[in-house]
Design a protein around this motif. Sequence first.
Motif, mmCIF file in Angstrom:
data_model
loop_
_atom_site.group_PDB
_atom_site.id
_atom_site.type_symbol
_atom_site.label_atom_id
_atom_site.label_comp_id
_atom_site.label_asym_id
_atom_site.label_seq_id
_atom_site.Cartn_x
_atom_site.Cartn_y
_atom_site.Cartn_z
ATOM 1 N N LEU A 88 2.187 -9.443 -9.030
ATOM 2 C CA LEU A 88 2.753 -10.118 -7.856
ATOM 3 C C LEU A 88 3.592 -11.321 -8.281
ATOM 4 O O LEU A 88 4.700 -11.539 -7.785
ATOM 5 C CB LEU A 88 1.622 -10.546 -6.925
ATOM 6 C CG LEU A 88 1.989 -11.186 -5.612
ATOM 7 C CD1 LEU A 88 2.507 -10.138 -4.655
ATOM 8 C CD2 LEU A 88 0.780 -11.861 -5.015
ATOM 9 N N TYR A 133 -0.490 -7.248 -2.531
ATOM 10 C CA TYR A 133 -1.498 -8.042 -1.833
ATOM 11 C C TYR A 133 -2.540 -7.145 -1.175
ATOM 12 O O TYR A 133 -3.746 -7.412 -1.253
ATOM 13 C CB TYR A 133 -0.840 -8.949 -0.790
ATOM 14 C CG TYR A 133 -1.838 -9.617 0.116
ATOM 15 C CD1 TYR A 133 -2.635 -10.650 -0.341
ATOM 16 C CD2 TYR A 133 -2.008 -9.181 1.424
ATOM 17 C CE1 TYR A 133 -3.570 -11.244 0.485
ATOM 18 C CE2 TYR A 133 -2.936 -9.765 2.257
ATOM 19 C CZ TYR A 133 -3.717 -10.798 1.775
ATOM 20 O OH TYR A 133 -4.650 -11.370 2.594
ATOM 21 N N HIS A 136 -4.765 -5.735 -3.861
ATOM 22 C CA HIS A 136 -5.709 -6.741 -4.343
ATOM 23 C C HIS A 136 -6.852 -6.914 -3.361
ATOM 24 O O HIS A 136 -8.021 -7.027 -3.761
ATOM 25 C CB HIS A 136 -4.983 -8.069 -4.568
ATOM 26 C CG HIS A 136 -5.867 -9.141 -5.086
ATOM 27 N ND1 HIS A 136 -6.547 -10.002 -4.252
ATOM 28 C CD2 HIS A 136 -6.205 -9.491 -6.347
ATOM 29 C CE1 HIS A 136 -7.261 -10.831 -4.980
ATOM 30 N NE2 HIS A 136 -7.058 -10.540 -6.255
ATOM 31 N N ARG A 137 -6.528 -6.940 -2.096
ATOM 32 C CA ARG A 137 -7.556 -7.101 -1.078
ATOM 33 C C ARG A 137 -8.506 -5.904 -1.056
ATOM 34 O O ARG A 137 -9.730 -6.071 -0.942
ATOM 35 C CB ARG A 137 -6.890 -7.274 0.278
ATOM 36 C CG ARG A 137 -7.728 -8.065 1.251
ATOM 37 C CD ARG A 137 -6.947 -8.382 2.460
ATOM 38 N NE ARG A 137 -6.993 -7.208 3.326
ATOM 39 C CZ ARG A 137 -6.320 -7.074 4.425
ATOM 40 N NH1 ARG A 137 -5.506 -8.026 4.810
ATOM 41 N NH2 ARG A 137 -6.429 -5.996 5.157
#
Length: 153
Positions: A88, A133, A136-137
């Motif tokens: 990221l 994102y 990752h979550r």
Amino acid sequence: MIQRKQTLYLLLSGLLMLIPIYLPMLDVITSDMLYSFFSTGFQDMSGEIVFQTWVLFGLNILVVLLSLVTIFLFKNRVLQMRITVFNLILKFGFYGLGILYFYNFHKTLDNIIEPGIIRPWIAIPIVCMILDYLAHRAIAIDERTVRYMYRLR
């Protein structure tokens, strides 16, 4: 566990980052020439690279490879989360480096009519940042679930 939704996010992110290699991100129009900005460099209408951006191209390939390699680290979720965050950050660097190269190329031209026509697919790295994102979550939720199951034993 390779059929998880973060695998789809990372795969889509990696494949979408191949687009700046093949499609121009923006165009610069001078009085006598049209230059297109790819991640490999600025090309004129004949397809010849007149201003090379090999560092940006290398960063683009690194981002694609990291996205695809991260998929296969599903047994080590903590490392997978760290590499996703690093990827990221590299995508933010991709934009910063692209702006720097555009500014340097812009300074070398003297007869600019339009500073740049922005193509819609210049937003692809932003979409890839959102996908990173989300990945990752999802990895963090998996890690939390596994730790919770170990605690219940």
